[in-house]
Each structure stands twice: as structure tokens, then as C-alpha cells.
Design a protein around this motif. Structure first.
Motif, PDB file in Angstrom:
ATOM      1  N   LEU A 276       0.815  -1.204   0.000  1.00  0.00           N
ATOM      2  CA  LEU A 276       0.000   0.000   0.000  1.00  0.00           C
ATOM      3  C   LEU A 276       0.851   1.257   0.000  1.00  0.00           C
ATOM      4  CD1 LEU A 276      -2.403  -1.109   2.882  1.00  0.00           C
ATOM      5  CD2 LEU A 276      -2.884  -1.247   0.439  1.00  0.00           C
ATOM      6  N   TYR A 277       0.348   2.293  -0.640  1.00  0.00           N
ATOM      7  CA  TYR A 277       0.978   3.610  -0.525  1.00  0.00           C
ATOM      8  C   TYR A 277      -0.101   4.670  -0.650  1.00  0.00           C
ATOM      9  CZ  TYR A 277       0.651   4.272  -5.632  1.00  0.00           C
ATOM     10  OH  TYR A 277       0.187   4.440  -6.917  1.00  0.00           O
ATOM     11  N   CYS A 278       0.263   5.900  -0.342  1.00  0.00           N
ATOM     12  CA  CYS A 278      -0.657   7.034  -0.449  1.00  0.00           C
ATOM     13  C   CYS A 278       0.195   8.268  -0.720  1.00  0.00           C
ATOM     14  CB  CYS A 278      -1.504   7.173   0.813  1.00  0.00           C
ATOM     15  SG  CYS A 278      -0.538   7.267   2.344  1.00  0.00           S
ATOM     16  N   GLY A 279      -0.127   9.393  -0.116  1.00  0.00           N
ATOM     17  CA  GLY A 279       0.686  10.579  -0.302  1.00  0.00           C
ATOM     18  C   GLY A 279       1.909  10.596   0.596  1.00  0.00           C
ATOM     19  N   GLY A 280       1.705  10.268   1.863  1.00  0.00           N
ATOM     20  CA  GLY A 280       2.805  10.333   2.823  1.00  0.00           C
ATOM     21  C   GLY A 280       2.902   9.148   3.752  1.00  0.00           C
ATOM     22  N   GLY A 281       2.333   8.012   3.369  1.00  0.00           N
ATOM     23  CA  GLY A 281       2.409   6.820   4.217  1.00  0.00           C
ATOM     24  C   GLY A 281       1.477   6.876   5.406  1.00  0.00           C
ATOM     25  N   ILE A 282       0.419   7.661   5.321  1.00  0.00           N
ATOM     26  CA  ILE A 282      -0.509   7.820   6.445  1.00  0.00           C
ATOM     27  C   ILE A 282      -1.848   7.146   6.150  1.00  0.00           C
ATOM     28  CG2 ILE A 282      -1.629   9.455   7.988  1.00  0.00           C
ATOM     29  CD1 ILE A 282       1.415   9.488   8.190  1.00  0.00           C
ATOM     30  N   SER A 283      -2.587   7.649   5.148  1.00  0.00           N
ATOM     31  CA  SER A 283      -3.899   7.051   4.868  1.00  0.00           C
ATOM     32  C   SER A 283      -3.766   5.603   4.387  1.00  0.00           C
ATOM     33  CB  SER A 283      -4.685   7.890   3.861  1.00  0.00           C
ATOM     34  OG  SER A 283      -4.004   8.019   2.637  1.00  0.00           O
ATOM     35  N   ALA A 284      -2.616   5.227   3.855  1.00  0.00           N
ATOM     36  CA  ALA A 284      -2.413   3.826   3.476  1.00  0.00           C
ATOM     37  C   ALA A 284      -2.511   2.906   4.685  1.00  0.00           C
ATOM     38  CB  ALA A 284      -1.056   3.656   2.799  1.00  0.00           C
ATOM     39  N   THR A 285      -2.109   3.410   5.862  1.00  0.00           N
ATOM     40  CA  THR A 285      -2.203   2.562   7.058  1.00  0.00           C
ATOM     41  C   THR A 285      -3.644   2.366   7.499  1.00  0.00           C
ATOM     42  OG1 THR A 285      -1.948   4.385   8.667  1.00  0.00           O
ATOM     43  CG2 THR A 285       0.070   3.333   7.835  1.00  0.00           C
ATOM     44  N   LEU A 286      -4.539   3.288   7.120  1.00  0.00           N
ATOM     45  CA  LEU A 286      -5.960   3.099   7.413  1.00  0.00           C
ATOM     46  C   LEU A 286      -6.483   1.874   6.674  1.00  0.00           C
ATOM     47  CD1 LEU A 286      -8.547   4.292   8.753  1.00  0.00           C
ATOM     48  CD2 LEU A 286      -8.870   5.615   6.654  1.00  0.00           C
ATOM     49  N   LEU A 287      -6.139   1.788   5.401  1.00  0.00           N
ATOM     50  CA  LEU A 287      -6.514   0.610   4.624  1.00  0.00           C
ATOM     51  C   LEU A 287      -5.792  -0.630   5.130  1.00  0.00           C
ATOM     52  CD1 LEU A 287      -7.897  -0.823   2.301  1.00  0.00           C
ATOM     53  CD2 LEU A 287      -6.194   0.160   0.737  1.00  0.00           C
ATOM     54  N   GLY A 288      -4.520  -0.490   5.458  1.00  0.00           N
ATOM     55  CA  GLY A 288      -3.774  -1.627   5.984  1.00  0.00           C
ATOM     56  C   GLY A 288      -4.358  -2.155   7.282  1.00  0.00           C
ATOM     57  N   PHE A 289      -4.776  -1.245   8.150  1.00  0.00           N
ATOM     58  CA  PHE A 289      -5.391  -1.635   9.421  1.00  0.00           C
ATOM     59  C   PHE A 289      -6.648  -2.463   9.175  1.00  0.00           C
ATOM     60  CE2 PHE A 289      -8.374  -0.639  12.913  1.00  0.00           C
ATOM     61  CZ  PHE A 289      -7.627  -1.062  14.006  1.00  0.00           C
ATOM     62  N   VAL A 290      -7.467  -2.027   8.230  1.00  0.00           N
ATOM     63  CA  VAL A 290      -8.688  -2.765   7.913  1.00  0.00           C
ATOM     64  C   VAL A 290      -8.357  -4.156   7.378  1.00  0.00           C
ATOM     65  CG1 VAL A 290     -10.603  -2.862   6.263  1.00  0.00           C
ATOM     66  CG2 VAL A 290     -10.195  -0.788   7.597  1.00  0.00           C
ATOM     67  N   LEU A 291      -7.359  -4.255   6.515  1.00  0.00           N
ATOM     68  CA  LEU A 291      -6.986  -5.569   5.977  1.00  0.00           C
ATOM     69  C   LEU A 291      -6.505  -6.491   7.085  1.00  0.00           C
ATOM     70  CD1 LEU A 291      -5.193  -4.445   2.696  1.00  0.00           C
ATOM     71  CD2 LEU A 291      -7.432  -5.561   2.892  1.00  0.00           C
ATOM     72  N   VAL A 292      -5.766  -5.943   8.049  1.00  0.00           N
ATOM     73  CA  VAL A 292      -5.343  -6.761   9.191  1.00  0.00           C
ATOM     74  C   VAL A 292      -6.551  -7.162  10.025  1.00  0.00           C
ATOM     75  CG1 VAL A 292      -3.994  -6.768  11.326  1.00  0.00           C
ATOM     76  CG2 VAL A 292      -3.013  -5.804   9.248  1.00  0.00           C
ATOM     77  N   LEU A 293      -7.488  -6.241  10.256  1.00  0.00           N
ATOM     78  CA  LEU A 293      -8.720  -6.571  10.979  1.00  0.00           C
ATOM     79  C   LEU A 293      -9.446  -7.739  10.320  1.00  0.00           C
ATOM     80  CD1 LEU A 293     -10.534  -3.219  11.917  1.00  0.00           C
ATOM     81  CD2 LEU A 293      -9.458  -4.849  13.470  1.00  0.00           C
ATOM     82  N   LEU A 294      -9.382  -7.775   8.993  1.00  0.00           N
ATOM     83  CA  LEU A 294     -10.090  -8.810   8.251  1.00  0.00           C
ATOM     84  C   LEU A 294      -9.283 -10.096   8.106  1.00  0.00           C
ATOM     85  CD1 LEU A 294     -11.690  -6.595   5.446  1.00  0.00           C
ATOM     86  CD2 LEU A 294     -12.780  -7.503   7.517  1.00  0.00           C
TER      87      LEU A 294
END
Length: 326
Positions: free
Chosen positions: A277-295
Motif C-alpha cells: 500500500l501507498y498514499c501521499g505520505g504513508g498515512i492514509s495507506a495505514t488506514l486501509l492496511g489496518f482494515v486488511l489486518v482486521l479482516l
């Protein structure tokens, strides 16, 4: 009027707390707020909004001399009692990385965490007051150094206030009130590799990692290159899929959607490939990453420098597309 932290804290119970999982709600935190070993961190960062006129942006938005963004002033105005301010843009970042919010080396990172009272035995709840992506960024960084007893507060400060949670205010009141954590030579033992650098992305771009797929977590306009950007170039890394993190994962109150809706939101991602995952500064990508880990996904990494680092290097390929293009 909010009271200082030390006036709101009851006598703690005798037993330490166990987190129920990587996501906790306001009711759980209120019940357990002052249990031994629990550290509550506010990770909010206030970024200046982009100007409506793209011409007002500098040619290269990265590395400007502007003061570092911070949410400390907001933390001083209103916060969860006993919380400490975790400065993702300052003490918890690498100052010479060349891009914002960079994960620092383990020595700097753990030293800053100790000052916040965080050690290898801590239970940590992270919250923010803006879109959960700051919480998940700190959650991801703590997980990277092997601290698994970390949870994100669902709904952040907004939900805490909506549920009638107590608040505190005042400059530095309670900051580090429990004192720094005791140093531990064995922590962190080894980085987990969930935050990766440019070379890992190049491997995917060049086809040497067919077992991984690149996913951009920016909004669709930023992905296609039609929106203003704070970075050097617009667009995305070639070959990337697009799943806007902030648009699809939270409800109107900033809480994570129920599991079936989250599963539906990420259903377009390949299930048989690792996700970088990537985004602009490595921040919002962790939101998506967190959800994938939750799942239940355990094959997720985040490009730390993301578009800020990538776009600043003219040798790195980027592309712009018209919405609807494959």
C-alpha cells in the motif's frame, strides 16, 4: 470546563488491563481508562489544507521550510484524561529522511516512546481527532517494532465526546505523568518489515515480485492526477490499483464500518497476492492496511515514503489517467 488530568483520574484498580483486540470503542476505554499499564496516546496531526488554486502551490511541496504540522495545541485544548501527545511529525519521525512522517531508526523511536511511558509491556490505545488515519499510522509503526498490544479507538475523540467521555485540558498537564518507561535492551528485537522503502516498490513495478500488488489509498482524483497535490508530481505509480481509504472504510461518525461492509469495500483487491500500500505520505495507506489486518490479512506492507518521496525523484515513473481508464 475541562479539568486537569490529575483531578479526573481515580485510584487505579489492582490488575492490569488486557486489550480486547486491535479496535476498542469509547465504552471500553471509559471503563478501563485508568487501569495499570494502559497508555493512551493522541496521534492527531493538523495539516494545512491545500489551496483551491493549484497555481498557489510551490513547484515542490515536499521539504518546505514551513513549521512541522502538529496537533499538540488541540490536545492541550481538549483531550482524553491522562493521554499523552504522540508527535508523529516530530519526535516520532526521522528528521533527515527527506520526506514527512518517516519511520525513524529503532533507537530514536523507542527513546521517544519511553518518554511517553510506552515500553514493551505496555497496553496502548491510540486515538485522533481526524479521520483515524493518524491513529492507524501510529498503530502500524508500533506493530512494526513488535508491540502488538495496541488498539485504535473507534471513532476517535469525536466518538469519545459524543458518548459523554470525560475530558481534560491545559498545557502539558499530565504529559508523561506516569513517568518514562524503563529502557529494555531487548526491545525492539527486530523490525517486522511491514513498513518498506522504495526498493520494495521498484521490485513490484519491474515485475520481480509478481506475488505482490500495488494499491494506492489516495482518493480517485489524486490517483488519476486531476486534483491539486502537495507533492512534486501528480498521479500514481504505474500498475497500481486504487482503493480510496478515507472514502470507503468509515461511517459518517468516523467509526469503522461493520465487518461485512469492510469486506465488501476491499473485495476488489486480489486475495492471492500480497498487498503493498501507498498514499501521499504513508498515512492514509495505514488506514486501509489496518482494515486488511482486521479482516485477517497478514501479507500487507506500507511504502513509508509513498508519493512524497517517489514523486521527488524524477527517475521514478508516475502516470496520470482519465477516470474510468483501466
Amino acid at each position: 470546563m475541562p479539568l486537569p488530568d490529575h483531578l479526573t483520574a481515580p485510584t487505579p484498580p489492582a490488575t492490569a488491563v488486557d486489550l480486547p483486540g486491535p479496535l476498542v470503542d469509547a465504552a471500553w476505554l471509559r471503563e478501563n481508562l485508568h487501569r495499570p499499564g494502559l497508555v493512551v496516546l493522541d496521534a492527531t496531526v493538523r495539516q494545512k489544507p491545500l489551496p483551491a488554486d493549484p497555481a498557489a502551490l510551490p513547484a515542490n511541496g515536499a521539504g518546505s521550510a514551513a513549521p512541522l504540522p502538529s496537533g499538540r495545541d488541540d490536545w492541550e485544548l481538549v483531550r482524553i484524561p491522562g493521554s499523552r501527545y504522540a508527535d508523529l511529525a516530530g519526535a516520532l519521525a526521522a528528521p533527515d529522511a527527506g520526506f514527512s512522517y518517516a519511520m525513524p531508526d529503532s533507537e530514536r523511536f523507542t527513546a521517544a516512546l519511553r518518554e511517553l511511558g510506552v515500553g514493551p509491556e505496555s497496553r496502548v490505545v491510540v486515538y485522533d481527532d481526524d479521520s483515524r488515519m493518524w491513529s492507524t499510522r501510529l498503530w502500524w509503526a508500533l506493530r512494526e517494532i513488535g508491540l502488538h498490544t495496541v488498539a485504535v479507538l473507534d471513532g476517535g475523540l469525536q466518538e469519545w465526546l459524543a458518548q459523554g467521555g470525560p475530558v481534560a485540558s491545559g498545557p502539558e498537564a499530565g504529559q508523561g505523568a506516569a513517568g518514562p518507561a524503563v529502557p529494555c535492551a531487548s526491545w525492539p528485537a527486530e523490525r517486522r518489515g511491514t513498513l518498506v522503502d522504495k526498493s520494495a516498490v521498484l521490485d513490484v513495478v519491474h515485475g520481480s515480485r509478481p506475488d505482490q500488488v500495488l494499491v494506492c489509498a489516495l482518493g480517485k482524483d489524486a490517483f488519476h492526477g486531476s486534483a491539486p497535490t502537495r507533492y512534486s508530481r501528480r498521479g500514481h505509480i504505474p500498475g497500481s490499483l486504487n482503493l480510496p481509504a478515507k472514502d470507503r472504510l468509515l461511517d459518517a461518525h468516523g467509526r469503522f464500518l461493520p465487518r461485512p461492509e469492510l469486506e465488501d469495500a476491499v473485495s476488489g483487491l486480489p486475495a492471492d497476492a500480497g498487498t503493498l500500500l501507498y498514499c501521499g505520505g504513508g498515512i492514509s495507506a495505514t488506514l486501509l492496511g489496518f482494515v486488511l489486518v482486521l479482516l485477517g490479512r497478514d501479507d500487507v506492507t506500507v511504502y513509508d515514503g509513498s508519493i512524497e518521496e517517489w514523486s521527488a525523484d524524477p527517475s521514478m515513473p508516475m502516470t496520470q489517467t482519465v477516470p474510468g481508464d483501466s
